[in-house]
Design a protein around this motif. Sequence first.
Motif, PDB file in Angstrom:
ATOM      1  N   LEU A 173       4.605  -5.670   1.083  1.00 39.55           N
ATOM      2  CA  LEU A 173       3.662  -5.760   2.185  1.00 39.55           C
ATOM      3  C   LEU A 173       3.515  -4.679   3.352  1.00 39.55           C
ATOM      4  N   GLU A 174       4.793  -4.364   3.734  1.00 37.11           N
ATOM      5  CA  GLU A 174       5.038  -3.154   4.579  1.00 37.11           C
ATOM      6  C   GLU A 174       4.193  -2.086   4.082  1.00 37.11           C
ATOM      7  N   CYS A 175       4.392  -1.623   2.910  1.00 35.58           N
ATOM      8  CA  CYS A 175       3.962  -0.463   2.203  1.00 35.58           C
ATOM      9  C   CYS A 175       2.484  -0.558   2.072  1.00 35.58           C
ATOM     10  N   LEU A 176       1.955  -1.894   1.864  1.00 34.55           N
ATOM     11  CA  LEU A 176       0.616  -1.986   1.681  1.00 34.55           C
ATOM     12  C   LEU A 176      -0.239  -1.744   3.305  1.00 34.55           C
ATOM     13  N   ARG A 177       0.435  -2.131   4.258  1.00 35.16           N
ATOM     14  CA  ARG A 177       0.245  -1.811   5.594  1.00 35.16           C
ATOM     15  C   ARG A 177       0.061  -0.539   5.591  1.00 35.16           C
ATOM     16  N   GLU A 178       1.121   0.162   5.451  1.00 31.32           N
ATOM     17  CA  GLU A 178       0.980   1.690   5.896  1.00 31.32           C
ATOM     18  C   GLU A 178       0.079   2.156   4.869  1.00 31.32           C
ATOM     19  N   LEU A 179      -0.071   2.123   3.665  1.00 30.95           N
ATOM     20  CA  LEU A 179      -1.037   2.769   2.812  1.00 30.95           C
ATOM     21  C   LEU A 179      -2.588   2.402   3.437  1.00 30.95           C
ATOM     22  N   ALA A 180      -2.690   1.167   3.625  1.00 32.82           N
ATOM     23  CA  ALA A 180      -4.156   0.878   4.376  1.00 32.82           C
ATOM     24  C   ALA A 180      -4.584   1.710   5.750  1.00 32.82           C
ATOM     25  N   GLU A 181      -3.566   1.736   6.526  1.00 33.32           N
ATOM     26  CA  GLU A 181      -3.583   2.505   7.651  1.00 33.32           C
ATOM     27  C   GLU A 181      -3.816   4.090   7.454  1.00 33.32           C
ATOM     28  N   GLU A 182      -2.960   4.677   6.562  1.00 37.10           N
ATOM     29  CA  GLU A 182      -3.078   5.882   6.150  1.00 37.10           C
ATOM     30  C   GLU A 182      -4.330   6.243   5.671  1.00 37.10           C
ATOM     31  N   HIS A 183      -4.671   5.595   4.543  1.00 40.10           N
ATOM     32  CA  HIS A 183      -5.725   6.081   3.776  1.00 40.10           C
ATOM     33  C   HIS A 183      -7.005   5.277   3.678  1.00 40.10           C
ATOM     34  N   ARG A 184      -7.086   4.312   4.775  1.00 40.78           N
ATOM     35  CA  ARG A 184      -8.290   3.720   5.152  1.00 40.78           C
ATOM     36  C   ARG A 184      -8.693   2.710   3.993  1.00 40.78           C
ATOM     37  N   TYR A 185      -7.674   2.255   3.293  1.00 38.32           N
ATOM     38  CA  TYR A 185      -8.109   1.424   2.157  1.00 38.32           C
ATOM     39  C   TYR A 185      -8.476  -0.272   2.864  1.00 38.32           C
ATOM     40  N   ALA A 186      -9.218  -0.791   2.119  1.00 34.37           N
ATOM     41  CA  ALA A 186      -9.522  -2.196   2.482  1.00 34.37           C
ATOM     42  C   ALA A 186      -8.571  -2.858   1.583  1.00 34.37           C
ATOM     43  N   VAL A 187      -7.538  -3.800   1.978  1.00 32.75           N
ATOM     44  CA  VAL A 187      -6.761  -4.567   1.024  1.00 32.75           C
ATOM     45  C   VAL A 187      -7.288  -5.995   1.021  1.00 32.75           C
ATOM     46  N   VAL A 188      -7.509  -6.481  -0.251  1.00 35.30           N
ATOM     47  CA  VAL A 188      -7.355  -8.049  -0.061  1.00 35.30           C
ATOM     48  C   VAL A 188      -6.317  -8.507  -1.314  1.00 35.30           C
ATOM     49  N   ILE A 189      -5.506  -9.499  -0.519  1.00 34.73           N
ATOM     50  CA  ILE A 189      -4.389 -10.073  -1.242  1.00 34.73           C
ATOM     51  C   ILE A 189      -4.930 -11.546  -1.544  1.00 34.73           C
ATOM     52  N   VAL A 190      -4.594 -12.005  -2.765  1.00 30.51           N
ATOM     53  CA  VAL A 190      -4.664 -13.342  -3.065  1.00 30.51           C
ATOM     54  C   VAL A 190      -3.340 -13.913  -3.093  1.00 30.51           C
ATOM     55  N   THR A 191      -3.014 -14.803  -2.571  1.00 33.10           N
ATOM     56  CA  THR A 191      -1.659 -15.555  -2.316  1.00 33.10           C
ATOM     57  C   THR A 191      -1.671 -16.845  -1.888  1.00 33.10           C
ATOM     58  N   HIS A 192      -0.353 -17.482  -2.045  1.00 31.13           N
ATOM     59  CA  HIS A 192      -0.243 -18.708  -1.278  1.00 31.13           C
ATOM     60  C   HIS A 192       1.015 -18.663  -0.463  1.00 31.13           C
ATOM     61  N   GLU A 193       1.399 -17.484  -0.080  1.00 28.16           N
ATOM     62  CA  GLU A 193       2.612 -17.538   0.738  1.00 28.16           C
ATOM     63  C   GLU A 193       2.051 -17.442   2.181  1.00 28.16           C
ATOM     64  N   LEU A 194       2.605 -18.575   2.744  1.00 32.52           N
ATOM     65  CA  LEU A 194       2.126 -18.637   4.170  1.00 32.52           C
ATOM     66  C   LEU A 194       2.543 -17.856   5.214  1.00 32.52           C
ATOM     67  N   ALA A 195       4.072 -17.540   5.018  1.00 35.45           N
ATOM     68  CA  ALA A 195       4.905 -16.811   5.714  1.00 35.45           C
ATOM     69  C   ALA A 195       4.496 -15.228   5.996  1.00 35.45           C
ATOM     70  N   LEU A 196       4.538 -14.793   4.847  1.00 35.41           N
ATOM     71  CA  LEU A 196       4.077 -13.523   4.484  1.00 35.41           C
ATOM     72  C   LEU A 196       2.630 -13.042   5.039  1.00 35.41           C
ATOM     73  N   THR A 197       1.829 -14.158   4.778  1.00 31.92           N
ATOM     74  CA  THR A 197       0.192 -14.016   5.244  1.00 31.92           C
ATOM     75  C   THR A 197       0.356 -13.934   6.645  1.00 31.92           C
ATOM     76  N   ALA A 198       1.188 -14.885   7.312  1.00 37.66           N
ATOM     77  CA  ALA A 198       1.062 -14.900   8.759  1.00 37.66           C
ATOM     78  C   ALA A 198       1.548 -13.675   9.422  1.00 37.66           C
ATOM     79  N   GLU A 199       2.491 -12.953   8.776  1.00 36.50           N
ATOM     80  CA  GLU A 199       3.304 -11.888   9.432  1.00 36.50           C
ATOM     81  C   GLU A 199       2.292 -10.627   9.077  1.00 36.50           C
ATOM     82  N   PHE A 200       1.675 -10.485   7.873  1.00 40.09           N
ATOM     83  CA  PHE A 200       0.919  -9.086   7.622  1.00 40.09           C
ATOM     84  C   PHE A 200      -0.553  -9.345   7.518  1.00 40.09           C
ATOM     85  N   ALA A 201      -0.991 -10.291   7.349  1.00 42.08           N
ATOM     86  CA  ALA A 201      -2.500 -10.372   7.102  1.00 42.08           C
ATOM     87  C   ALA A 201      -3.194 -10.040   8.405  1.00 42.08           C
TER      88      ALA A 201
END
Lengths: 355, 289, 339
Positions: B204-232
């Motif tokens: 997820l950290e990697c995704l954050r960085e990539l999205a920031e650097e390359h201006r991607y829009a990232v959509v993640i399907v998940t059921h992880e509450l904690a990770l979502t809270a931290e990164f989304a």
Amino acid sequence: MKFNQAMPGAHAGSGKKFRKLRVVVLRAGMSLLFWFLCGAPVMPQTPVAPSTAGLATTAPAFQVFTDEVGRRVEIPAEVKHVVSLAPNLTEIVFDLGDADRLAGDTDFCDYPDEASKKPHVGGPINPNLEQIVSLKPSLILATKSINRRETVDALAHIGLPVYVTDPHSVDAMIASVEHLGAVLHAEKAAAPLAGELRARLADLDRRLAGTTPSRVLFVVWSAPLISIGRDTFIADALRHARAQSVVDTAAEWPHVNLEEIVRLQPEFLVFASAHAGDTQHEIEALRTRPGWRDLDAMRRGNIVVISEAINRPAPRMVDAIEQLARALHSDSFASRSPQLAAAANISLEDCSCAR
Amino acid sequence: MSAPETSEQKLGEPPKHGRTEPLNVEQASFAYSASARSTPTFTLAATTFQAHERELVAILGPNASGKSTLLQLIAGTIAPLSGRVELDGQETSRLDPRIRAQRIAVVQQESPVVFPALAGDYVLQGRHPYGQGLRLASKEDIAIAENALAQVGAQHLAGRRMAELSGGEKQRVILARALAQQPRLILLDEPTLHLDIGAQVELLECLRELAEEHRYAVVIVTHELALTAEFADQVVLLQHGRCLRVGSPAAVYQRELLEQVFEAPLDVEPGPAGRPRVNLRARRRQDAT
Amino acid sequence: MRPLTLKRLLWTCGLLAVVLLGCVVLALKLGAVPISVTDLMWDLGRVAVGGSDPLPSEYSMIVFDLRLPRILLGILVGASLSVAGASFQALLRNPLADPFVLGVSSGAALGSILAMIVVPQLALLTPLGAFLGAIATIAAVYFLGRREGQLDSSTLLLGGIISASFLSAIIMFLMTTLAGRDLRGMVFWLMGDLSTPVSAGLRWILTVGLFAGVGAIYTTAADLNLLLSGEREAIHLGVDVTRVKLVVYVSASLLTALAVSASGAIGYVGLLVPHAMRLLFGSDYRLLIPASALGGAIVIVLADTLARTIVAPTELPVGAMTAMAGAPVFIYLLRRGTR
């Protein structure tokens, strides 16, 4: 970050040489392919009679015959080498006195003994075409009931004349003898042989006139039970011996249901065998088997074992017919003529009819 | 409308078309039914949200909440029954598959591998939408693929067999393939499913960085509450095919709402940087007394 | 990173072509009748250049009228079956798939037989019957092999085995009940037999069909690589999966049908040749397809040479050789698990 070392663009020079080689290979391949497709054989289609150039040209190089299945066959005037693809045809060739012209025969050609010493080309069903060709045949003999159509077509396709016989009756077998005599230019031997065979059959007919035909089961194989169809030459041979097969069907080698035979209750069981001893063992074993033991013929011992020559449409077949006739209708042979006995070459131990 | 991206565009360059909200989901709904006449066995009710550049959107919900359906709608493999799903103003389900593959990259759980494949070749498959015919890799393709592996920190894996990689390594290679597609939008379907917690965070950290650097829009399907809270950055909360709420994690993470959706006793408290923290409130025997 | 390059592709194909050529020369030399290689090369050269002076010796009749066409037929059949096998393996994502194992060969055989029975005068319709039989069988096996919408390995193989047995039973039934017909040659052909020459019309159909089928499949080679990763992934990468599946199924069925109508159901070639090529050269279908075609040709030429020389002058059907060698290898692969 390393780039891939073997980049397509970096080897432009060797690419050109490469392309030339590719073109040469491609061209060679394409010409081979076209040759294959057009199917042009390198040999001329019809074999020209060898070394007849010096002879007078009044005789044609080859004659046209129509074989017994209706094919048009061009046969050279001088037939130097003959290859036989069936045991019965080998026998006929020997009977016509042309054994020295027989260049090759099949693995199963065992009569007479000299036949098994000739070069073999494989079995009748899948003879080795190359082997046949290497024997330099002027003519190849085949028969419809044993050889495959594909074999005949293949040989014809490469330009070798194949004469196919197809006898379905004893008379047709005698006619085959005459046809082969014509084809092999051995009419001098064929005519008397045919005449003799016909005479013996006519004699047999006379002797058996008035007797009722015996109802028989001809056993080709006992497990599973295989008999003969009504259109086979064996069925016709039986008729000449005043015997009637209880199995009446168009199929050549029908698998017959034993229960049906029990219902039909043939008067005699007929076996054909080269070795009477082995057949006796087989019959003993069958005596106690279910179905077989319910046959009247088995219980009463009305079992006839005749020579396996009956299986081959060749002159020897007439011997077997006579043998069978004697076994089934011994009364008609009360006055045995020595001529008949000699010609038929009967050995009494072959005929085991224990009553 | 906008021209399809060509291979000249390198990773890192801003996209040529200017919208900052590439993904627009507007009242999109769907229904599955066994046949045309039987009643639908599953429906996704009208859902609306947007995904912005450089943004991580989480589609959050328990199993059978409609997340996969929504993912497929976004990916364009199914068309919405009503409403619209648009990428840069064009309906995803109506895009030419080749163009769509150049704009949307989908990262899914890898299907079981039956034939040996090298990680490098796997990533190169991401260049497929840009090629023609035999698609023998060009210099640029190789450069882009190697770059993609480097971006996820997996350049050393290029020569390794996919079957030999660990779960985390495989996930990274799959992500690299998606990056090699040079997309506008990256969709991930439960990417953290088989990863341990460390690998999950790394991803997820990697995704954050990539999205920031390359201006991607990232959509993640998940059921992880904690990770979502931290990164989304944005959360779309689904339950039983209904979109219950859309907003930032702080806005969406209400205790009663989460407890109802996930059917588990939870505690929500504010955490650092304005992000909520979720704790499981296990029932102990003392509580009963 | 070392992806497939054009250079590697051409070199590998070139190498295999050279090996094939060597096998062809060997096959021309060996047989029930011995042939000298030098005379052979001279004559081959003459034919390739185009000269067609009548060569009067029997050995050239043997070589050019009997062996060479048989070898070239073997090349066509081997290439067709191998490419068909490689294609089925990609589509079904199962390295144990091949036209024989899936029962497609039996379906083609039944189609041929039915065509021979219904329209015996039109021998050229036999490949059409074979094609229809092949397509019908692969469709049946595909649907039998689905479980919950996905293709399941073991169910698929079971479906193939069941189809093959069922079809063989029907073939046996037809052969025993049709008394008057001369279907005796059928037994040989069913085992896989190259010894009966093929008519010129059928040769054309075979050659054109081979190039058309392999060509069509090759246009999807890059897509097949993606399909191996999974259908969903391939769709997301822009592959028109439906079109690719259709093209490849039809082409592979065509290739199988043509091979079967020419030489009967030769088994294990479509299974083992792609597998061997994969072990040697990797799973990239852009290389695997031409490599399988050439590899299959090599295998059939060698197997047929063995079949005609091992117990000369008797000939074994070539299908017997491939089965004898292929079945143990197949079992070994099964036990080792798919890699």
